[in-house]
Enzyme design. Sequence first.
Site, PDB file in Angstrom:
ATOM      1  N   HIS A 174      45.421 -11.647 -17.759  1.00 20.28           N
ATOM      2  CA  HIS A 174      46.802 -12.095 -17.904  1.00 20.28           C
ATOM      3  C   HIS A 174      47.094 -12.405 -19.365  1.00 20.28           C
ATOM      4  O   HIS A 174      46.602 -13.386 -19.925  1.00 20.28           O
ATOM      5  CB  HIS A 174      47.058 -13.344 -17.058  1.00 20.28           C
ATOM      6  N   ASP A 202      45.780 -15.090  -8.062  1.00 19.23           N
ATOM      7  CA  ASP A 202      45.872 -13.644  -8.244  1.00 19.23           C
ATOM      8  C   ASP A 202      44.477 -13.023  -8.121  1.00 19.23           C
ATOM      9  O   ASP A 202      43.535 -13.462  -8.766  1.00 19.23           O
ATOM     10  CB  ASP A 202      46.469 -13.326  -9.613  1.00 19.23           C
ATOM     11  N   SER A 242      42.116 -14.747 -16.084  1.00 19.07           N
ATOM     12  CA  SER A 242      43.306 -15.377 -16.665  1.00 19.07           C
ATOM     13  C   SER A 242      42.856 -16.450 -17.649  1.00 19.07           C
ATOM     14  O   SER A 242      42.184 -16.143 -18.620  1.00 19.07           O
ATOM     15  CB  SER A 242      44.207 -15.936 -15.561  1.00 19.07           C
ATOM     16  N   THR A 243      43.173 -17.723 -17.388  1.00 18.86           N
ATOM     17  CA  THR A 243      42.826 -18.795 -18.312  1.00 18.86           C
ATOM     18  C   THR A 243      41.318 -18.838 -18.556  1.00 18.86           C
ATOM     19  O   THR A 243      40.537 -18.928 -17.614  1.00 18.86           O
ATOM     20  CB  THR A 243      43.283 -20.151 -17.741  1.00 18.86           C
ATOM     21  N   MET A 280      43.788 -19.553 -13.606  1.00 15.60           N
ATOM     22  CA  MET A 280      44.636 -20.361 -12.745  1.00 15.60           C
ATOM     23  C   MET A 280      45.251 -19.500 -11.651  1.00 15.60           C
ATOM     24  O   MET A 280      45.394 -18.294 -11.797  1.00 15.60           O
ATOM     25  CB  MET A 280      45.757 -21.010 -13.561  1.00 15.60           C
TER      26      MET A 280
END
Length: 373
Positions: free
Chosen positions: A204, A302, A177-178, A299
Amino acid sequence: MSRRIRVLVVDDSVVVRRLVSDVLSADPTIEVVGTAANGKVALAKIDQVNPDLVTLDVEMPVMDGLETLRNLRKDHPRLPVVMFSTLTERGASATLDALELGASDYVTKPANVGSVQASMEAVREQLVPRIRGLCRHVVRPAVGAPAPSVPTVPAVAGSATPPQRTGRVDVVAIGASTGGPDALSTVLAALPGDLPVPVVIVQHMPPVFTRQFADRLNGKVALEVAEATAGMPVRPGRAVVAPGDFHLRFRGAAATGQVVSTLDQGTPENYCRPAVDVMMRSVVDTWGGNVLAVVLTGMGSDGARGCAEVAAAGGSLLVQDEASSVVWGMPGAVVSAGLSPSVLPLPQIGPAIVERVRAGRGVVLPAREVSLS
């Protein structure tokens, strides 16, 4: 002592500056210490207001977001920057350029939401968690505040921590993600084009962004990289990226090599679609325990539950370490869940994937040394 996160808001639209400032000022952990209508003004203000984070519009007059970011990184290489972009082809391309230049993350501007209140809520949901995640060193939980939740993972019969296999790997499943775009570029660059297993990825990202991201990776690394489509063969030497707003699953028989991707818009999990957990479950259903699950910077949590299922099936787990992660949420959740993954710094993850695949197949697969600069 904790203090409020100091944010500089940069956008050429007075309406957007006001909207973002109002949203952030309403949060007790955030303080808007300044605004700027273009990058030139923003660069002058950074030393004056000493922000912990900058929100930066992509398209601005005088000095746009990309040029501002290039200049900002010369003097402030570690200052978190969140890009504010439009959900368009042009906005996606510019945002990916910004991530390559060192932006920490991005949010998309609300469109067609119908009201100012709805726009503010959309910004709040996207932006506030990112600011807190990227500035976690500034804000600490108050005394007596509940500790962050750790995902509940299924127990494994006879063992609190399931043993990881070191045997055959038939698929590599990666979640991020991030900070993930840069991390994935680094990891995939270390993999040879003739990797004898497929790679499946959830990063993401919204629609439009995932296709452009996959296309960029495809031009940089030896593997074939493509955004997944319904019915696309999942085969050795190819990495497929879940498209924005669609869960990625698989159908077919791994034993015969006849596996294809399937896409659906099922309920988001962990507030995400695509979700890493959804992909990991499907990987286990398709390949059983012959799975290497990799969780990179991001973050939230998940991927933790999906990794528990991989471990329960006898697969192995690899996560990025905290020091090299932009945000150690997702990999940290796997560690906190008691799954005992291998924890490595980012530069070592690609070579480790090659070694795990090689070890189970008795073949020589030298990791590639590729510079993406």
